[in-house]
Design a protein around this motif. Structure first.
Motif, PDB file in Angstrom:
ATOM      1  N   VAL A  35       1.092  -0.859   0.083  1.00  9.83           N
ATOM      2  CA  VAL A  35      -0.379   0.225   0.401  1.00  9.83           C
ATOM      3  C   VAL A  35       1.425   1.370  -0.190  1.00  9.83           C
ATOM      4  CG1 VAL A  35      -2.077   1.552   1.033  1.00  9.83           C
ATOM      5  CG2 VAL A  35      -2.053  -1.322   1.371  1.00  9.83           C
ATOM      6  N   PHE A  36       1.942   1.056   0.931  1.00 12.31           N
ATOM      7  CA  PHE A  36       2.914   2.395   0.743  1.00 12.31           C
ATOM      8  C   PHE A  36       3.532   2.630  -0.362  1.00 12.31           C
ATOM      9  CE2 PHE A  36       7.500   3.797   1.338  1.00 12.31           C
ATOM     10  CZ  PHE A  36       6.479   5.406   2.055  1.00 12.31           C
ATOM     11  N   LEU A  37       4.468   1.802  -1.068  1.00 10.56           N
ATOM     12  CA  LEU A  37       4.562   1.656  -2.977  1.00 10.56           C
ATOM     13  C   LEU A  37       3.300   2.799  -3.756  1.00 10.56           C
ATOM     14  CD1 LEU A  37       7.070  -1.063  -3.122  1.00 10.56           C
ATOM     15  CD2 LEU A  37       7.444   0.539  -2.191  1.00 10.56           C
ATOM     16  N   GLY A  38       2.206   2.316  -3.469  1.00  4.83           N
ATOM     17  CA  GLY A  38       1.184   2.747  -4.157  1.00  4.83           C
ATOM     18  C   GLY A  38       0.643   3.886  -3.607  1.00  4.83           C
ATOM     19  N   LEU A  39       1.099   4.857  -2.319  1.00  6.20           N
ATOM     20  CA  LEU A  39       0.337   5.551  -2.597  1.00  6.20           C
ATOM     21  C   LEU A  39       1.868   7.043  -2.683  1.00  6.20           C
ATOM     22  CD1 LEU A  39      -1.355   5.088   1.114  1.00  6.20           C
ATOM     23  CD2 LEU A  39      -2.831   5.426  -1.475  1.00  6.20           C
ATOM     24  N   MET A  40       3.163   6.041  -2.555  1.00  4.07           N
ATOM     25  CA  MET A  40       3.933   6.778  -2.684  1.00  4.07           C
ATOM     26  C   MET A  40       4.397   8.089  -4.198  1.00  4.07           C
ATOM     27  SD  MET A  40       6.602   7.293  -0.570  1.00  4.07           S
ATOM     28  CE  MET A  40       8.184   8.047  -0.991  1.00  4.07           C
ATOM     29  N   PRO A  41       3.741   8.041  -4.855  1.00  2.00           N
ATOM     30  CA  PRO A  41       3.720   8.525  -6.290  1.00  2.00           C
ATOM     31  C   PRO A  41       2.981   9.960  -6.045  1.00  2.00           C
ATOM     32  CG  PRO A  41       3.224   6.827  -7.166  1.00  2.00           C
ATOM     33  CD  PRO A  41       3.389   6.491  -5.742  1.00  2.00           C
ATOM     34  N   LEU A  81       3.570   6.847   4.822  1.00  2.26           N
ATOM     35  CA  LEU A  81       3.639   5.283   5.550  1.00  2.26           C
ATOM     36  C   LEU A  81       2.759   5.301   6.949  1.00  2.26           C
ATOM     37  CD1 LEU A  81       5.279   2.706   6.139  1.00  2.26           C
ATOM     38  CD2 LEU A  81       6.794   3.890   8.058  1.00  2.26           C
ATOM     39  N   LEU A  82       2.434   5.994   7.003  1.00  2.00           N
ATOM     40  CA  LEU A  82       1.701   5.918   8.199  1.00  2.00           C
ATOM     41  C   LEU A  82      -0.152   5.805   7.628  1.00  2.00           C
ATOM     42  CD1 LEU A  82      -0.184   7.047  11.120  1.00  2.00           C
ATOM     43  CD2 LEU A  82      -0.612   9.394  10.513  1.00  2.00           C
ATOM     44  N   VAL A  83      -0.339   6.692   6.704  1.00  5.25           N
ATOM     45  CA  VAL A  83      -1.677   6.321   6.059  1.00  5.25           C
ATOM     46  C   VAL A  83      -1.735   5.104   5.587  1.00  5.25           C
ATOM     47  CG1 VAL A  83      -3.165   7.518   4.019  1.00  5.25           C
ATOM     48  CG2 VAL A  83      -2.358   8.829   5.455  1.00  5.25           C
ATOM     49  N   ALA A  84      -0.636   3.937   4.858  1.00  2.53           N
ATOM     50  CA  ALA A  84      -0.561   3.195   4.580  1.00  2.53           C
ATOM     51  C   ALA A  84      -0.708   2.281   5.529  1.00  2.53           C
ATOM     52  CB  ALA A  84       0.931   2.499   4.080  1.00  2.53           C
ATOM     53  N   PHE A  85      -0.863   2.122   6.837  1.00  4.04           N
ATOM     54  CA  PHE A  85      -0.475   1.602   7.650  1.00  4.04           C
ATOM     55  C   PHE A  85      -2.318   1.208   8.280  1.00  4.04           C
ATOM     56  CE2 PHE A  85      -1.420   1.086  12.298  1.00  4.04           C
ATOM     57  CZ  PHE A  85      -0.855  -0.340  12.655  1.00  4.04           C
ATOM     58  N   LEU A  86      -2.758   2.585   8.060  1.00  6.67           N
ATOM     59  CA  LEU A  86      -4.026   2.467   8.477  1.00  6.67           C
ATOM     60  C   LEU A  86      -5.118   2.084   7.750  1.00  6.67           C
ATOM     61  CD1 LEU A  86      -4.949   6.676   9.292  1.00  6.67           C
ATOM     62  CD2 LEU A  86      -4.372   4.325  11.005  1.00  6.67           C
ATOM     63  N   ILE A  87      -4.827   2.005   6.023  1.00  4.58           N
ATOM     64  CA  ILE A  87      -5.445   1.712   4.648  1.00  4.58           C
ATOM     65  C   ILE A  87      -5.497  -0.386   4.831  1.00  4.58           C
ATOM     66  CG2 ILE A  87      -5.676   1.464   2.307  1.00  4.58           C
ATOM     67  CD1 ILE A  87      -4.888   3.912   2.472  1.00  4.58           C
ATOM     68  N   ALA A  88      -3.944  -0.406   5.296  1.00  4.39           N
ATOM     69  CA  ALA A  88      -3.852  -2.429   5.611  1.00  4.39           C
ATOM     70  C   ALA A  88      -4.471  -2.454   7.150  1.00  4.39           C
ATOM     71  CB  ALA A  88      -2.374  -1.994   5.438  1.00  4.39           C
ATOM     72  N   LEU A  89      -4.337  -1.658   7.915  1.00  7.44           N
ATOM     73  CA  LEU A  89      -5.435  -2.009   8.891  1.00  7.44           C
ATOM     74  C   LEU A  89      -6.135  -3.279   9.383  1.00  7.44           C
ATOM     75  CD1 LEU A  89      -4.252  -1.632  12.148  1.00  7.44           C
ATOM     76  CD2 LEU A  89      -6.624  -0.165  12.150  1.00  7.44           C
ATOM     77  N   PRO A  90      -6.976  -3.621   8.291  1.00  9.78           N
ATOM     78  CA  PRO A  90      -8.089  -4.897   8.395  1.00  9.78           C
ATOM     79  C   PRO A  90      -6.624  -6.186   7.875  1.00  9.78           C
ATOM     80  CG  PRO A  90      -9.073  -2.818   6.685  1.00  9.78           C
ATOM     81  CD  PRO A  90      -7.715  -2.811   7.469  1.00  9.78           C
ATOM     82  N   VAL A  91      -6.028  -6.611   7.477  1.00 10.82           N
ATOM     83  CA  VAL A  91      -5.038  -7.029   7.001  1.00 10.82           C
ATOM     84  C   VAL A  91      -3.922  -7.487   8.181  1.00 10.82           C
ATOM     85  CG1 VAL A  91      -3.240  -7.730   5.528  1.00 10.82           C
ATOM     86  CG2 VAL A  91      -5.228  -6.528   4.634  1.00 10.82           C
ATOM     87  N   VAL A  92      -3.775  -6.687   8.776  1.00 10.94           N
ATOM     88  CA  VAL A  92      -2.692  -5.879  10.099  1.00 10.94           C
ATOM     89  C   VAL A  92      -3.750  -6.939  10.967  1.00 10.94           C
ATOM     90  CG1 VAL A  92      -1.602  -5.588  11.676  1.00 10.94           C
ATOM     91  CG2 VAL A  92      -1.068  -4.022   9.301  1.00 10.94           C
ATOM     92  N   LEU A  93      -4.840  -6.715  11.001  1.00 15.30           N
ATOM     93  CA  LEU A  93      -5.752  -7.336  12.173  1.00 15.30           C
ATOM     94  C   LEU A  93      -5.500  -8.477  12.352  1.00 15.30           C
ATOM     95  CD1 LEU A  93      -8.046  -4.369  13.298  1.00 15.30           C
ATOM     96  CD2 LEU A  93      -6.427  -4.688  14.784  1.00 15.30           C
ATOM     97  N   SER A 120     -10.169  -1.312  16.658  1.00 15.64           N
ATOM     98  CA  SER A 120      -9.791  -0.584  15.898  1.00 15.64           C
ATOM     99  C   SER A 120     -10.832   0.103  14.999  1.00 15.64           C
ATOM    100  CB  SER A 120      -9.743  -1.648  14.425  1.00 15.64           C
ATOM    101  OG  SER A 120      -8.866  -2.917  14.615  1.00 15.64           O
ATOM    102  N   LEU A 121     -12.105   0.655  14.677  1.00 12.74           N
ATOM    103  CA  LEU A 121     -12.812   1.656  14.392  1.00 12.74           C
ATOM    104  C   LEU A 121     -12.978   2.481  15.451  1.00 12.74           C
ATOM    105  CD1 LEU A 121     -15.871  -1.166  13.083  1.00 12.74           C
ATOM    106  CD2 LEU A 121     -14.439   0.262  11.987  1.00 12.74           C
ATOM    107  N   LEU A 122     -12.660   2.130  16.821  1.00 16.15           N
ATOM    108  CA  LEU A 122     -13.238   3.352  17.645  1.00 16.15           C
ATOM    109  C   LEU A 122     -11.757   4.588  17.886  1.00 16.15           C
ATOM    110  CD1 LEU A 122     -14.326   2.036  20.520  1.00 16.15           C
ATOM    111  CD2 LEU A 122     -15.830   3.550  19.516  1.00 16.15           C
TER     112      LEU A 122
END
Length: 252
Positions: A35-41, A81-93, A120-122
């Motif tokens: 996700v991070f690499l996709g958002l870097m541009p 990187l922070l935004v990428a983590f939040l987007i990928a949070l469902p996979v991490v969880l 996570s939602l809260l």
């Protein structure tokens, strides 16, 4: 338990758990990195979105400044990187859940799964509340209070640090119902005791708000009031959650 499970040496079981943990962590990291690499541009635009509440409060034509040599590159990368983590949070969880689920009883799964999802939602709700409501109010108040002789030009690194502190503060604040539910469900404290503690909780909420927020009344109220309200929500939800996740022997 099967004979194979009984014959498995404890050392091998421990190593297999470590291997499983490593695999789960790797999958979670890969999801974040992809996700991070996709958002870097779009890193510059993402930072502009984060800075929008401040820019809206500044006078027309004002801009932020960068005092470091690589700061204009480094800070947008950190934000991305922070935004990428939040987007990928469902996979991490999901990876965290997949690691612990095999060792849980059915009634424990009823406890863990809702807590993981709701916490996570809260947390994300607290971050969104801070971004869309708190920042606009606080930044407008601060900049209107600034003397006319002062040219307000925030440094992007300082702004990023401030934003992260506020995000964490409000994210954790919105976790208060989860904390109350867990304390009650584990039997560490009763709802009645927590209700008796309510006056102290109100005082503690304003003390915490005074410590973690800027020294202005607006931001302190915007943190302390939701903290008190969410404490009440936890008192309402805790008994229902405890009943819904009782073990079979507890309901017998």
């Amino acid at each position: 338990m099967t004979d194979d499970q009984n014959s498995t040496p404890p050392g091998e079981t421990f190593v297999s758990h470590l291997v499983e943990l490593r695999n789960r962590l790797m999958k979670a990291m890969v999801a974040v990195i992809v996700v991070f690499l996709g958002l870097m541009p779009f890193a510059g635009r993402i930072y502009d979105m984060l800075a929008q509440p401040m820019m809206s409060a500044l006078p027309a034509g004002s801009k932020m400044i960068a005092t470091g040599v690589i700061t204009p590159f480094l800070i947008p990368v950190k934000v991305t990187l922070l935004v990428a983590f939040l987007i990928a949070l469902p996979v991490v969880l999901y990876q965290a859940w997949a690691f612990v689920a095999p060792g849980l009883y059915e009634h424990e799964k009823k406890l863990i799964a809702p807590l993981v999802v709701s916490s996570s939602l809260l947390f994300l709700t607290g971050v969104a509340f801070c971004y869309f409501f708190v920042f606009g109010t606080v930044f407008k108040f601060v900049n209107e209070f600034a003397p006319r002789s002062v040219s307000v030009a925030p440094d992007i690194e300082s702004y990023f640090g401030f934003v992260m502190t506020m995000f964490i503060a409000f994210g954790i604040t919105f976790e208060v119902p989860i904390i109350v539910v867990v304390l009650v469900r584990m039997g560490l404290v009763t709802v009645e005791k927590l209700k008796e503690f309510r006056p102290y909780m109100i005082v503690a909420a304003f003390v915490i708000a005074a410590v973690v927020t800027p020294p202005d009344v607006v931001s302190q109220l915007l943190l302390a009031v939701p903290l008190c309200l969410l404490y009440e929500v936890g008192l309402i939800v805790a008994p229902m959650f405890a009943r819904a996740t009782r073990a079979p022997e507890e309901t017998a």
